[in-house]
Scaffold this active site. Structure first.
Site, PDB file in Angstrom:
ATOM      1  N   ASP A 156     -19.407  17.466 -25.747  1.00 19.93           N
ATOM      2  CA  ASP A 156     -19.161  18.797 -25.186  1.00 19.93           C
ATOM      3  C   ASP A 156     -19.606  19.859 -26.191  1.00 19.93           C
ATOM      4  O   ASP A 156     -19.383  19.702 -27.395  1.00 19.93           O
ATOM      5  CB  ASP A 156     -17.650  19.026 -24.949  1.00 19.93           C
ATOM      6  CG  ASP A 156     -17.094  18.155 -23.839  1.00 19.93           C
ATOM      7  OD1 ASP A 156     -17.898  17.505 -23.146  1.00 19.93           O
ATOM      8  OD2 ASP A 156     -15.853  18.119 -23.684  1.00 19.93           O
TER       9      ASP A 156
ATOM     10  N   GLU B   3     -18.240  22.719 -26.439  1.00 22.93           N
ATOM     11  CA  GLU B   3     -17.015  23.377 -26.906  1.00 22.93           C
ATOM     12  C   GLU B   3     -16.400  22.725 -28.135  1.00 22.93           C
ATOM     13  O   GLU B   3     -15.807  23.401 -28.953  1.00 22.93           O
ATOM     14  CB  GLU B   3     -15.933  23.366 -25.806  1.00 22.93           C
ATOM     15  CG  GLU B   3     -16.124  24.377 -24.730  1.00 22.93           C
ATOM     16  CD  GLU B   3     -17.053  23.881 -23.641  1.00 22.93           C
ATOM     17  OE1 GLU B   3     -17.590  22.771 -23.791  1.00 22.93           O
ATOM     18  OE2 GLU B   3     -17.244  24.618 -22.659  1.00 22.93           O
TER      19      GLU B   3
ATOM     20  N   LYS C 223     -21.095   0.088 -20.215  1.00 24.24           N
ATOM     21  CA  LYS C 223     -22.226   0.945 -20.627  1.00 24.24           C
ATOM     22  C   LYS C 223     -21.848   2.416 -20.861  1.00 24.24           C
ATOM     23  O   LYS C 223     -22.214   2.978 -21.904  1.00 24.24           O
ATOM     24  CB  LYS C 223     -23.360   0.824 -19.597  1.00 24.24           C
ATOM     25  CG  LYS C 223     -24.639   1.540 -19.995  1.00 24.24           C
ATOM     26  CD  LYS C 223     -25.333   0.926 -21.192  1.00 24.24           C
ATOM     27  CE  LYS C 223     -26.073  -0.334 -20.814  1.00 24.24           C
ATOM     28  NZ  LYS C 223     -26.600  -1.045 -21.990  1.00 24.24           N
TER      29      LYS C 223
ATOM     30  N   GLN D  16     -20.196   2.577 -24.156  1.00 16.27           N
ATOM     31  CA  GLN D  16     -21.148   2.348 -25.265  1.00 16.27           C
ATOM     32  C   GLN D  16     -21.955   3.600 -25.577  1.00 16.27           C
ATOM     33  O   GLN D  16     -22.080   4.009 -26.722  1.00 16.27           O
ATOM     34  CB  GLN D  16     -22.174   1.299 -24.859  1.00 16.27           C
ATOM     35  CG  GLN D  16     -21.727  -0.123 -24.835  1.00 16.27           C
ATOM     36  CD  GLN D  16     -22.836  -0.986 -24.231  1.00 16.27           C
ATOM     37  OE1 GLN D  16     -24.025  -0.730 -24.426  1.00 16.27           O
ATOM     38  NE2 GLN D  16     -22.464  -1.997 -23.482  1.00 16.27           N
TER      39      GLN D  16
ATOM     40  N   GLY E 263       7.814  29.962 -11.216  1.00 13.81           N
ATOM     41  CA  GLY E 263       6.667  30.412 -10.436  1.00 13.81           C
ATOM     42  C   GLY E 263       6.472  31.905 -10.595  1.00 13.81           C
ATOM     43  O   GLY E 263       7.307  32.601 -11.177  1.00 13.81           O
TER      44      GLY E 263
ATOM     45  N   CYS F 156      14.195  29.024 -13.693  1.00  9.99           N
ATOM     46  CA  CYS F 156      13.462  30.275 -13.881  1.00  9.99           C
ATOM     47  C   CYS F 156      13.294  31.037 -12.564  1.00  9.99           C
ATOM     48  O   CYS F 156      14.210  31.698 -12.132  1.00  9.99           O
ATOM     49  CB  CYS F 156      12.137  30.008 -14.592  1.00  9.99           C
ATOM     50  SG  CYS F 156      11.564  31.476 -15.454  1.00  9.99           S
TER      51      CYS F 156
ATOM     52  N   GLN G  86      16.087  33.104 -10.053  1.00 11.55           N
ATOM     53  CA  GLN G  86      15.968  34.446  -9.448  1.00 11.55           C
ATOM     54  C   GLN G  86      16.052  34.369  -7.924  1.00 11.55           C
ATOM     55  O   GLN G  86      16.677  35.212  -7.282  1.00 11.55           O
ATOM     56  CB  GLN G  86      14.649  35.089  -9.891  1.00 11.55           C
ATOM     57  CG  GLN G  86      14.591  35.284 -11.407  1.00 11.55           C
ATOM     58  CD  GLN G  86      13.260  35.811 -11.910  1.00 11.55           C
ATOM     59  OE1 GLN G  86      12.320  36.012 -11.135  1.00 11.55           O
ATOM     60  NE2 GLN G  86      13.169  36.035 -13.209  1.00 11.55           N
TER      61      GLN G  86
ATOM     62  N   ARG H 297       9.448  37.573 -17.148  1.00 10.54           N
ATOM     63  CA  ARG H 297       9.397  39.023 -17.341  1.00 10.54           C
ATOM     64  C   ARG H 297      10.587  39.719 -16.673  1.00 10.54           C
ATOM     65  O   ARG H 297      10.930  40.817 -17.006  1.00 10.54           O
ATOM     66  CB  ARG H 297       8.147  39.612 -16.682  1.00 10.54           C
ATOM     67  CG  ARG H 297       6.860  39.223 -17.304  1.00 10.54           C
ATOM     68  CD  ARG H 297       5.714  40.019 -16.693  1.00 10.54           C
ATOM     69  NE  ARG H 297       4.465  39.598 -17.293  1.00 10.54           N
ATOM     70  CZ  ARG H 297       3.728  38.585 -16.854  1.00 10.54           C
ATOM     71  NH1 ARG H 297       4.104  37.906 -15.807  1.00 10.54           N
ATOM     72  NH2 ARG H 297       2.604  38.261 -17.466  1.00 10.54           N
TER      73      ARG H 297
ATOM     74  N   HIS I  43      13.744  27.396 -18.903  1.00  6.18           N
ATOM     75  CA  HIS I  43      13.031  26.196 -18.446  1.00  6.18           C
ATOM     76  C   HIS I  43      13.700  24.994 -19.116  1.00  6.18           C
ATOM     77  O   HIS I  43      13.208  24.483 -20.131  1.00  6.18           O
ATOM     78  CB  HIS I  43      11.554  26.277 -18.821  1.00  6.18           C
ATOM     79  CG  HIS I  43      10.797  27.258 -17.983  1.00  6.18           C
ATOM     80  ND1 HIS I  43      10.293  26.923 -16.753  1.00  6.18           N
ATOM     81  CD2 HIS I  43      10.499  28.549 -18.178  1.00  6.18           C
ATOM     82  CE1 HIS I  43       9.699  27.987 -16.223  1.00  6.18           C
ATOM     83  NE2 HIS I  43       9.804  28.990 -17.076  1.00  6.18           N
TER      84      HIS I  43
ATOM     85  N   GLU J 124      13.721  22.070 -18.360  1.00  5.96           N
ATOM     86  CA  GLU J 124      12.896  20.858 -18.345  1.00  5.96           C
ATOM     87  C   GLU J 124      12.116  20.679 -19.652  1.00  5.96           C
ATOM     88  O   GLU J 124      11.761  19.563 -20.025  1.00  5.96           O
ATOM     89  CB  GLU J 124      11.934  20.875 -17.147  1.00  5.96           C
ATOM     90  CG  GLU J 124      10.762  21.858 -17.202  1.00  5.96           C
ATOM     91  CD  GLU J 124      11.109  23.287 -16.747  1.00  5.96           C
ATOM     92  OE1 GLU J 124      12.311  23.617 -16.735  1.00  5.96           O
ATOM     93  OE2 GLU J 124      10.183  24.056 -16.436  1.00  5.96           O
TER      94      GLU J 124
HETATM   95  N1  GLN Z   1       8.105  35.290 -12.057  1.00  6.07           N
HETATM   96  C1  GLN Z   1       9.368  35.289 -12.715  1.00  6.07           C
HETATM   97  C2  GLN Z   1       9.389  36.197 -13.931  1.00  6.07           C
HETATM   98  O1  GLN Z   1       8.362  36.541 -14.443  1.00  6.07           O
HETATM   99  C3  GLN Z   1       9.758  33.887 -13.110  1.00  6.07           C
HETATM  100  C4  GLN Z   1       8.873  33.310 -14.155  1.00  6.07           C
HETATM  101  C5  GLN Z   1       8.910  31.800 -14.215  1.00  6.07           C
HETATM  102  O2  GLN Z   1       9.375  31.155 -13.292  1.00  6.07           O
HETATM  103  N2  GLN Z   1       8.364  31.225 -15.270  1.00  6.07           N
HETATM  104  O3  GLN Z   1      10.421  36.587 -14.396  1.00  6.07           O
END
Ligand code: GLN
Length: 587
Positions: free
Chosen positions: A178, A180, A220, A223, A390, A417, A421, A499, A546, A548
């Site tokens: 690559d 890069e 191949k 290789q 999201g 997250c 909300q 945010r 988060h 997770e």
């Molecule tokens: N969109 C939402 C915020 O910005 C949640 C962000 C997220 O889920 N990572 O606060």
């Protein structure tokens, strides 16, 4: 020129030396070893999984290891990357937004990483350009070699010094050939030359194809691509072959023959059920010993430490294999077609399931298709549901319908997250009488902006990087379910990337309708975890964090543990009900 002269000349930055490589303060050449993993044939072979598994088995022997991913792209971090194309954005405790492989490293090594463990071409070039402006290159024309490659080597050595590590594991993004990553390959070639014999172990991770029309493995492409690596001056010490089925002896021999790598250093690395099986598989093949031999590290291994950490690891695998009584968890998001977008959630569910002896099956629910009318039918088979992080408007109505259904029907719920909300918005609309409540991210003119931009993020908006990022402490209310789940801890630390927040003026109203904000920032200003009373719902938990990202196989996240346990009870009660129903008809 002997090795001492090489060491003496690097670090000099005079006008007349061609060996310009500045060294970080305190670095002694040769003090640290490097394992360098390069991909060949194609990307997506699980270089991060391989490299982290290898690092793990060396860590098991009592060696201090530090991984690093060198990304070829020009972005300074992964923050602006689309998860649909690049997989999830993993966030480190120090706020670095990076490649999902860093998640694999943290989980496999059970170790928190920092921004030193991740570099992009964007970062490397920015630093070089800054140095040029400061006049640090003493009037020289700034070149790919030695200045840009010098910056790469500087970073690798800085990581070694600052983490006091025995072995740095370098994963080079992309594949040999690559454009890069060409300068990364040049940099590690120079590094090996400068550090001297037994300092670097190069591993070529390759792919053995098996075209269905032939029904036979072919070496191949592997290789040819390994030859490309040799053409830039890198002779692999080890070849690891990815393949769907175990690689045949014939193919391994061919690769050995064409690449000057002894056959006992060419390994098959075929698909396995869980990535956590790979360290043991590599150990069985003896790759750990081969690396120690190449790096002259045999004297450093500690058999007692190894026995202990192997025992802990194999306990996890025994539980994983024994896990039964499946539960089904639905994940409602907009990127459901690409699992990499939710890699850490899948992992966290596996950790929690394994801990409880339960096999978690995941079903993907596309939020853009969910409505109040079809939600009951779409969620029919699930025993618990997650709404993950999201951004933006797409799929929001479907997510609200999903939370409403889960809340009203006692379906275990975990919001992460954005899922936190959305839970607040749904509760405001349907339990607080705030019709049309929303987030200013979704609708700037919402009559009840229960979710609004954080004041400190508003100030940052003009600077581009306006996300609240990284690890933050959360003060936990002592009388909450969450507090019990975290073993009575008054404070927990989770990672954030957002945010928006719950608007302070609505908190009282939400709480008096039954939503408990049981986790808050230590100054009590930002709502971070919520729960509904267990009288109203068996398990309704959401966090602005988060969770997770910090779940580990040997240390599952309590909120995921809670979800899986509640899902199991939900499944059992459903089972009970249908059995009762069956009996009635049978009678
Ligand atoms: N969109 C939402 C915020 O910005 C949640 C962000 C997220 O889920 N990572 O606060």
């Amino acid at each position: 020129m002997n090795q001492e002269d090489i060491f003496a000349s690097i670090g000099e930055s005079t006008e007349d030396t061609e060996f310009f490589t500045s060294l970080p303060p305190g670095y002694r050449p040769g003090q640290c070893k490097f394992v360098i993993v390069v991909g060949t044939v194609m990307s997506g072979l699980g270089k991060g999984i391989f490299s982290s598994s290898l690092a793990r088995i060396l860590q098991d022997k009592g060696l201090a290891v530090a991984p690093i991913k060198l990304e070829g792209y020009l972005n300074r971090d992964s923050g602006t990357l689309n998860p649909y194309r690049h997989g999830e954005v993993f966030v480190l405790d120090d706020g670095m937004e990076c490649d999902m492989d860093l998640g694999t490293y943290e989980r496999m090594l059970n170790q928190n990483l920092t921004r030193l463990n991740f570099t992009t071409s964007g970062q490397i070039f920015s630093r070089v350009l800054e140095k040029e402006r400061k006049g640090e290159y003493l009037g020289r024309d700034v070149q790919m070699i030695p200045h840009v490659t010098g910056e790469v080597k500087y970073h690798l050595r800085q990581l070694a010094v600052e983490t006091k590590t025995d072995v740095v594991f370098v994963e080079i993004g992309g594949t040999a050939g690559d454009v890069e990553n060409a300068y990364y390959l040049e940099a590690v070639r120079e590094l090996a030359f400068e550090e001297g014999p037994s300092s670097c172990c190069f591993v070529a991770l390759t792919y053995v194809v098996e075209p269905p029309s032939l029904g036979e493995q072919k070496s191949k492409p592997a290789q040819l691509n390994i030859k490309q690596l040799m053409a830039v001056g890198i002779m692999p010490h080890i070849i690891a072959c990815r393949a769907t089925k175990p690689v045949t002896r014939k193919v391994l021999e061919k690769l050995a023959m064409y690449s000057n790598v002894p056959i006992d250093r060419v390994f098959s690395m075929h698909d396995v059920e869980t990535v956590y099986l790979i360290p043991e598989a590599l150990r069985e093949d003896g790759i750990d010993e081969t690396v120690l031999e190449t790096l002259d590290l045999k004297a450093k291994k500690n058999a007692q430490v190894e026995a202990q950490s192997r025992a802990r690891w194999s306990d996890y695998l025994t539980r994983y294999r024994a896990a039964s009584s499946p539960v089904t968890i639905g994940i409602t998001g907009k990127y459901t077609s690409l699992r990499d977008s939710y890699a850490s959630i899948i992992q966290a569910l596996e950790h929690a399931g394994t801990h409880h002896g339960i096999k978690v099956e995941i079903v993907w629910i596309d939020s853009t298709e969910l409505t109040d009318q079809n939600v009951a039918e779409r969620l029919k088979g699930v025993d618990g549901v997650i709404i993950p992080g999201g951004f933006g408007v797409r799929g929001v109505d479907g997510k609200i319908a999903c939370v409403k259904y889960a809340r009203e029907n006692g379906l275990p719920y975990l919001g992460l997250c954005y899922g936190f909300q959305i839970a607040v918005i749904e509760f405001a609309r349907n339990m607080c009488g705030l019709g049309g409540a929303g987030s200013t991210e979704i609708d700037a003119n919402t009559p009840h902006p229960v979710i609004d931009i954080l004041p400190e993020q508003r100030e940052l908006a003009s600077l581009g990087g306006n996300m609240r990022l990284g690890g933050q402490d959360i003060a936990v209310a002592s009388d909450s379910m969450i507090s019990k789940m975290y073993g009575g801890a008054e404070s927990v630390r989770l990672r954030f990337r957002h945010r928006y927040e719950v608007a302070p003026q609505y908190i009282k109203q939400l709480e008096s309708a039954g939503m408990l904000f049981c986790g808050r920032s230590p100054d009590q200003r930002i709502m971070q975890i919520l729960e509904l009373s267990t009288n109203d719902h068996p398990y309704f938990v959401a966090t602005q964090a988060h969770a997770e990202l910090t779940s580990r196989p040997l240390r599952p996240d309590p909120m995921f543990l809670g979800l899986v346990a509640a899902a199991k009870s939900f499944a059992d009660s459903k089972d009970g009900q249908s059995k009762k129903g069956e009996r009635v008809t049978a009678d």
